[in-house]
Design a protein around this motif. Sequence first.
Motif, mmCIF file in Angstrom:
data_model
loop_
_atom_site.group_PDB
_atom_site.id
_atom_site.type_symbol
_atom_site.label_atom_id
_atom_site.label_comp_id
_atom_site.label_asym_id
_atom_site.label_seq_id
_atom_site.Cartn_x
_atom_site.Cartn_y
_atom_site.Cartn_z
ATOM 1 N N VAL A 20 0.850 -1.186 0.000
ATOM 2 C CA VAL A 20 0.000 0.000 0.000
ATOM 3 C C VAL A 20 0.882 1.231 0.000
ATOM 4 N N GLU A 21 0.504 2.231 -0.787
ATOM 5 C CA GLU A 21 1.235 3.495 -0.776
ATOM 6 C C GLU A 21 0.273 4.635 -1.070
ATOM 7 N N ASN A 22 0.675 5.847 -0.776
ATOM 8 C CA ASN A 22 -0.147 7.024 -1.056
ATOM 9 C C ASN A 22 -0.196 7.296 -2.552
ATOM 10 N N VAL A 23 -1.347 7.810 -2.995
ATOM 11 C CA VAL A 23 -1.469 8.270 -4.374
ATOM 12 C C VAL A 23 -0.923 9.687 -4.424
ATOM 13 N N GLU A 24 0.091 9.899 -5.217
ATOM 14 C CA GLU A 24 0.791 11.184 -5.246
ATOM 15 C C GLU A 24 -0.161 12.349 -5.483
ATOM 16 N N GLY A 25 -0.043 13.376 -4.648
ATOM 17 C CA GLY A 25 -0.838 14.582 -4.798
ATOM 18 C C GLY A 25 -2.239 14.497 -4.245
ATOM 19 N N THR A 26 -2.570 13.385 -3.557
ATOM 20 C CA THR A 26 -3.904 13.226 -2.972
ATOM 21 C C THR A 26 -3.767 12.737 -1.540
ATOM 22 N N ASP A 27 -4.910 12.644 -0.854
ATOM 23 C CA ASP A 27 -4.929 12.075 0.488
ATOM 24 C C ASP A 27 -5.394 10.626 0.468
ATOM 25 N N LYS A 28 -5.377 10.013 -0.714
ATOM 26 C CA LYS A 28 -5.846 8.636 -0.877
ATOM 27 C C LYS A 28 -4.678 7.654 -0.903
ATOM 28 N N VAL A 29 -5.007 6.396 -0.663
ATOM 29 C CA VAL A 29 -4.017 5.338 -0.756
ATOM 30 C C VAL A 29 -4.422 4.373 -1.860
ATOM 31 N N GLN A 30 -3.472 3.593 -2.303
ATOM 32 C CA GLN A 30 -3.760 2.560 -3.294
ATOM 33 C C GLN A 30 -3.009 1.284 -2.958
ATOM 34 N N PHE A 31 -3.615 0.171 -3.305
ATOM 35 C CA PHE A 31 -2.936 -1.118 -3.291
ATOM 36 C C PHE A 31 -2.270 -1.301 -4.644
ATOM 37 N N ILE A 32 -1.024 -1.705 -4.635
ATOM 38 C CA ILE A 32 -0.320 -2.049 -5.864
ATOM 39 C C ILE A 32 0.049 -3.520 -5.780
ATOM 40 N N MET A 33 -0.465 -4.298 -6.708
ATOM 41 C CA MET A 33 -0.233 -5.732 -6.724
ATOM 42 C C MET A 33 0.737 -6.056 -7.861
ATOM 43 N N GLU A 34 1.817 -6.718 -7.517
ATOM 44 C CA GLU A 34 2.892 -6.979 -8.465
ATOM 45 C C GLU A 34 3.060 -8.473 -8.722
ATOM 46 N N LYS A 35 3.350 -8.815 -9.952
ATOM 47 C CA LYS A 35 3.721 -10.181 -10.331
ATOM 48 C C LYS A 35 4.575 -10.124 -11.576
ATOM 49 N N PRO A 36 5.878 -10.506 -11.421
ATOM 50 C CA PRO A 36 6.593 -10.777 -10.169
ATOM 51 C C PRO A 36 6.902 -9.473 -9.435
ATOM 52 N N ARG A 37 7.617 -9.576 -8.339
ATOM 53 C CA ARG A 37 7.934 -8.404 -7.542
ATOM 54 C C ARG A 37 8.610 -7.346 -8.411
ATOM 55 N N GLY A 38 8.120 -6.116 -8.284
ATOM 56 C CA GLY A 38 8.677 -5.015 -9.054
ATOM 57 C C GLY A 38 7.935 -4.705 -10.339
ATOM 58 N N PHE A 39 6.939 -5.539 -10.696
ATOM 59 C CA PHE A 39 6.182 -5.326 -11.932
ATOM 60 C C PHE A 39 4.708 -5.198 -11.589
ATOM 61 N N ALA A 40 4.213 -3.962 -11.548
ATOM 62 C CA ALA A 40 2.836 -3.702 -11.153
ATOM 63 C C ALA A 40 1.857 -4.222 -12.201
ATOM 64 N N ASN A 41 0.821 -4.914 -11.721
ATOM 65 C CA ASN A 41 -0.197 -5.448 -12.616
ATOM 66 C C ASN A 41 -1.612 -5.023 -12.247
ATOM 67 N N LEU A 42 -1.841 -4.668 -10.993
ATOM 68 C CA LEU A 42 -3.162 -4.261 -10.530
ATOM 69 C C LEU A 42 -3.020 -3.076 -9.592
ATOM 70 N N ASN A 43 -3.935 -2.112 -9.723
ATOM 71 C CA ASN A 43 -3.961 -0.956 -8.823
ATOM 72 C C ASN A 43 -5.385 -0.781 -8.304
ATOM 73 N N TYR A 44 -5.540 -0.751 -6.982
ATOM 74 C CA TYR A 44 -6.839 -0.500 -6.360
ATOM 75 C C TYR A 44 -6.739 0.827 -5.620
ATOM 76 N N VAL A 45 -7.532 1.813 -6.036
ATOM 77 C CA VAL A 45 -7.393 3.163 -5.527
ATOM 78 C C VAL A 45 -8.578 3.519 -4.633
ATOM 79 N N GLN A 46 -8.290 4.037 -3.471
ATOM 80 C CA GLN A 46 -9.314 4.430 -2.515
ATOM 81 C C GLN A 46 -10.293 5.430 -3.127
ATOM 82 N N GLY A 47 -11.568 5.213 -2.883
ATOM 83 C CA GLY A 47 -12.607 6.120 -3.358
ATOM 84 C C GLY A 47 -13.224 5.741 -4.684
#
Length: 345
Positions: free
Chosen positions: A38-65
């Motif tokens: 989980v990390e903050n979405v740049e420039g907002t007060d929201k967070v997002q889940f970043i799911m990677e496969k394999p590690r270091g390669f983002a494949n899914l993003n779930y953004v709050q709101g």
Amino acid sequence: MVIDANLYWIPETLFTDSELQNKFLSVVTGRYDWFGHVENVEGTDKVQFIMEKPRGFANLNYVQGEYELEKQLADMDDAGIDKAVMKLPGCAEWLDLELCQYFNDKAAEHAKKSGGRLTALAVVPPYSTDENIEELRRCSEELGLKTVQLSAHYGDKYLDNEAFSGFFEKLNELNMNAYVHHTPVPVEYQSFRTYDNVRRSYGRLVDQGLAVSREMYSGFFNKYPNVKLAHSMMGGAFYAIQEMLLPHGPMDGGAVRRFQGDNGNLAEQLNAQVVYEMSHAQPWGKQGLEYAVSVVGADHVIYGSSYPVKMDWMKGGPEFIRNLDITGEEKEQILHKNAERFYQL
């Protein structure tokens, strides 16, 4: 009438409940080569889940709101969408039974609050334990979730694997349909990972194409004749390779048998038990979708937008279908009639 059959949803509590968040991350991280954080979405007060496969390669993003009911309904109104079918965004592969139960409860509650505009699917680990089968029954009989959502593969096993036979026997007994969602990359993914668009688009196509092909040649349709499947991403553009993959003629072309033969009705089984959800309209292009209709028939194509991945896909999708050079009845089938039938709306 327009039904968006691919509206992504996860419970917004996932972004605010630290205990639930830790549970969710604990079942994904390190499993099947997936990693989540989980990390903050740049420039907002929201967070997002970043799911990677394999590690270091983002494949899914779930953004709050993005999964709040009021926002979903407002965006549907803006896009001219009457109803939608809620799908989990790629996480069914790793959810354990406890999380499935939580997600099912929240999905049913979310759909109920929509006043009939949203329909939810059940998510259950596809193994025939007593607990899993009971959850399937609970979803169907108590929560009103009549279709189950599955991942195209679980770890290194596609759905034709015997590990899932007991589960599909139960679906067959219940005459219950299944929606088969792609994973971002197929089981063998090393060559897909380097480039974002190859990984996040072509990887999904290969995964679905493999899934449909394995179902076709494994005897899946013979074993489970009452189970109808809706494959996402147009089955990996299966319409483009269907004729190539189906058997051609008798198996007497030489001394060495190089291809599998037909069990007598592969094409008929495929036609009877598989439909294709486009996941989004515009990326296929006008000619691509028109060709798909010419091959598999408009009665086998279901409209979806992959909301909220790109708002343009939802807002412009229905009009894109209306501008196809197909008949008015075919457009109605794609935009709502096929989804009504498959999802029992």
